[in-house]
Design a protein around this motif. Structure first.
Motif, PDB file in Angstrom:
ATOM      1  N   SER A 143       0.923  -1.292   0.120  1.00  0.00           N
ATOM      2  CA  SER A 143       0.065  -0.068   0.156  1.00  0.00           C
ATOM      3  C   SER A 143       0.831   1.124   0.042  1.00  0.00           C
ATOM      4  CB  SER A 143      -0.919  -0.024   1.364  1.00  0.00           C
ATOM      5  OG  SER A 143      -0.190   0.023   2.461  1.00  0.00           O
ATOM      6  N   GLU A 170       2.754  -5.902  -6.966  1.00  0.00           N
ATOM      7  CA  GLU A 170       1.800  -6.353  -6.095  1.00  0.00           C
ATOM      8  C   GLU A 170       1.252  -5.181  -5.430  1.00  0.00           C
ATOM      9  OE1 GLU A 170       0.004  -9.666  -3.386  1.00  0.00           O
ATOM     10  OE2 GLU A 170       2.364  -9.717  -3.846  1.00  0.00           O
ATOM     11  N   THR A 171      -0.291  -4.893  -5.874  1.00  0.00           N
ATOM     12  CA  THR A 171      -0.782  -3.745  -5.230  1.00  0.00           C
ATOM     13  C   THR A 171      -2.240  -3.835  -5.733  1.00  0.00           C
ATOM     14  OG1 THR A 171      -0.713  -1.390  -4.657  1.00  0.00           O
ATOM     15  CG2 THR A 171      -0.605  -1.899  -6.795  1.00  0.00           C
ATOM     16  N   LYS A 172      -2.981  -2.807  -5.072  1.00  0.00           N
ATOM     17  CA  LYS A 172      -4.590  -2.833  -5.359  1.00  0.00           C
ATOM     18  C   LYS A 172      -4.936  -1.842  -6.541  1.00  0.00           C
ATOM     19  CE  LYS A 172      -4.980   0.708  -1.720  1.00  0.00           C
ATOM     20  NZ  LYS A 172      -5.377   1.154  -0.290  1.00  0.00           N
ATOM     21  N   ASP A 173      -6.124  -2.054  -6.730  1.00  0.00           N
ATOM     22  CA  ASP A 173      -6.857  -1.562  -8.127  1.00  0.00           C
ATOM     23  C   ASP A 173      -6.590  -0.163  -8.462  1.00  0.00           C
ATOM     24  OD1 ASP A 173      -8.290  -1.674 -10.566  1.00  0.00           O
ATOM     25  OD2 ASP A 173      -9.864  -1.066  -9.590  1.00  0.00           O
ATOM     26  N   PRO A 190      -2.102  -8.759  -8.700  1.00  0.00           N
ATOM     27  CA  PRO A 190      -2.923  -7.648  -7.844  1.00  0.00           C
ATOM     28  C   PRO A 190      -3.400  -8.322  -6.457  1.00  0.00           C
ATOM     29  CG  PRO A 190      -3.991  -8.207 -10.074  1.00  0.00           C
ATOM     30  CD  PRO A 190      -2.502  -9.324 -10.001  1.00  0.00           C
ATOM     31  N   ASP A 191      -3.499  -7.211  -5.491  1.00  0.00           N
ATOM     32  CA  ASP A 191      -3.718  -7.477  -4.317  1.00  0.00           C
ATOM     33  C   ASP A 191      -5.233  -7.667  -4.030  1.00  0.00           C
ATOM     34  OD1 ASP A 191      -3.853  -7.802  -1.480  1.00  0.00           O
ATOM     35  OD2 ASP A 191      -2.637  -6.104  -0.985  1.00  0.00           O
ATOM     36  N   PHE A 192      -5.699  -8.951  -3.873  1.00  0.00           N
ATOM     37  CA  PHE A 192      -7.182  -8.997  -3.842  1.00  0.00           C
ATOM     38  C   PHE A 192      -7.677  -9.116  -2.415  1.00  0.00           C
ATOM     39  CE2 PHE A 192      -7.440 -10.674  -8.444  1.00  0.00           C
ATOM     40  CZ  PHE A 192      -7.647  -9.253  -8.798  1.00  0.00           C
ATOM     41  N   ARG A 193      -6.784  -8.917  -1.386  1.00  0.00           N
ATOM     42  CA  ARG A 193      -7.074  -9.256   0.037  1.00  0.00           C
ATOM     43  C   ARG A 193      -8.492  -8.595   0.706  1.00  0.00           C
ATOM     44  NH1 ARG A 193      -1.796  -7.992   3.276  1.00  0.00           N
ATOM     45  NH2 ARG A 193      -1.977  -6.204   1.616  1.00  0.00           N
ATOM     46  N   LYS A 194      -8.363  -7.206   0.098  1.00  0.00           N
ATOM     47  CA  LYS A 194      -9.628  -6.363   0.691  1.00  0.00           C
ATOM     48  C   LYS A 194     -10.806  -6.646  -0.083  1.00  0.00           C
ATOM     49  CE  LYS A 194     -10.789  -2.132   2.572  1.00  0.00           C
ATOM     50  NZ  LYS A 194     -11.919  -1.689   1.529  1.00  0.00           N
ATOM     51  N   ASP A 195     -10.532  -6.151  -1.542  1.00  0.00           N
ATOM     52  CA  ASP A 195     -11.438  -6.143  -2.527  1.00  0.00           C
ATOM     53  C   ASP A 195     -10.975  -6.904  -3.749  1.00  0.00           C
ATOM     54  OD1 ASP A 195     -13.359  -4.299  -1.282  1.00  0.00           O
ATOM     55  OD2 ASP A 195     -11.520  -2.651  -1.547  1.00  0.00           O
ATOM     56  N   LYS A 196     -11.768  -7.653  -4.454  1.00  0.00           N
ATOM     57  CA  LYS A 196     -11.630  -8.461  -5.591  1.00  0.00           C
ATOM     58  C   LYS A 196     -12.031  -7.473  -6.806  1.00  0.00           C
ATOM     59  CE  LYS A 196     -11.898 -12.634  -3.261  1.00  0.00           C
ATOM     60  NZ  LYS A 196     -11.619 -11.979  -1.923  1.00  0.00           N
TER      61      LYS A 196
END
Length: 317
Positions: A143, A170-173, A190-196
């Protein structure tokens, strides 16, 4: 070989092992049921790589009392890890993970991180430009602290590509979307841990994931690795689409750090092979082997090799 690992939002990670965890209740833990370690996705990658004999330079923003603890603990890990952080006035964050092996759950509480002034961001970009030439590959993952623009992954990648470096994200959308307007990495997870979510669209079906992967490839990314239903992965390249599936049951309470192990193993493999699918398979094997360990620790190389017998790969397209 050396890797520049960019962790712009490091953390002090705390792991608590609490069986039958319940909210609104006091839980008392013995010493061996808790653990503290330096964290942040790219720091975890650096720690894993050091266990495989790879030199890493860790950079980003760090500050305050917690930041000093993170630096002290990180330097204890391995002589193969060197640090080159920009020190800021804000306090480095803390993350909490609650591992409940009885219910097979992992609960994570991650702080947002400090606010970084624009002058510190400019300082970091100048520093990155100076040190990137000394690395063979660049990992940018995790993040962003407050104040750092989402496009910075793209800014850093543009600089790294001028030096001919392989870049991994590796990170979020929202970070992916803004950064791709500037430059694209070689490999993206992509980092999908919180939101896909990708490109602002929620991913539900297998086809959604495949379509999103193909859309990312159009930006010049060589390979996209997408986590699908936690245990499964979808790999998309310009040459096709593959499905990675476990042949054994995975302990979900042991998933902490598996994404970073996946990334570290792919980076490690890229020094030995140019075959993208083989790189993805090695990452998946490492992540699977990591789930055999309770704590956030890198799996041994021999366990990674054993894990190849515990999953299958099939071409979808």
């Amino acid at each position: 070989m050396a890797v520049l690992s960019v962790c712009m939002n490091p953390a002090l990670d705390r792991e608590f092992y609490i069986n039958n965890f319940k909210i609104d209740k006091l839980h008392r833990l013995s010493f061996e049921m808790s653990k503290m370690s330096p964290g942040g996705k790219a720091i975890n990658v650096a720690i894993d790589l050091s266990s495989y004999g790879v030199k890493t330079i860790v950079t980003g923003f760090i500050g305050g009392y917690i930041g000093n603890i993170v630096l002290t603990e990180l330097r204890k890990v391995s002589d193969l890890i060197t640090t080159n952080f920009v020190h800021i006035d804000g306090e480095t964050r803390e993350n909490i993970a609650i591992i409940d092996e009885s219910s097979h759950t992992l609960t994570e509480i991650n702080s947002a991180g400090p606010r970084v002034p624009i002058e510190d961001i400019d300082h970091f970009l100048r520093r990155f430009s100076l040190i990137v030439s000394s690395a063979d590959a660049v990992v940018i993952s995790g993040s962003l602290p407050q104040g750092v623009p989402n496009q910075i992954y793209g800014d850093l990648t543009k600089i790294a590509l001028k030096y001919g470096k392989k870049v991994f994200w590796e990170t979020k959308d929202e970070i992916i979307q803004e950064s791709l307007k500037i430059s694209a990495p070689c490999i993206l997870r992509p980092d999908f841990r919180k939101d896909k979510v990708l490109f602002g669209k929620e991913l539900v079906t297998q086809e959604d994931y495949i379509d999103a992967g193909k859309e990312l490839i159009k930006y010049g990314i060589k390979m996209v690795v997408l986590s699908y239903k936690i245990d499964y992965d979808i790999v998309v390249t310009q040459d096709g689409v593959w499905f990675l599936k476990p042949l054994v049951e995975i302990e979900h309470s042991h998933l902490l750090g598996t994404g970073d192990t996946y990334m570290a193993a792919m980076v490690y493999k890229c020094f030995k092979s140019d075959n993208l699918v083989d790189i993805a398979k090695y990452g998946y094997a490492a992540a699977l082997a990591k789930t055999w360990y309770r704590a956030k620790v890198p799996p041994k190389l021999e366990d990674i090799e054993k894990a190849f017998e515990k999953f299958k790969i099939e071409r979808v397209e």
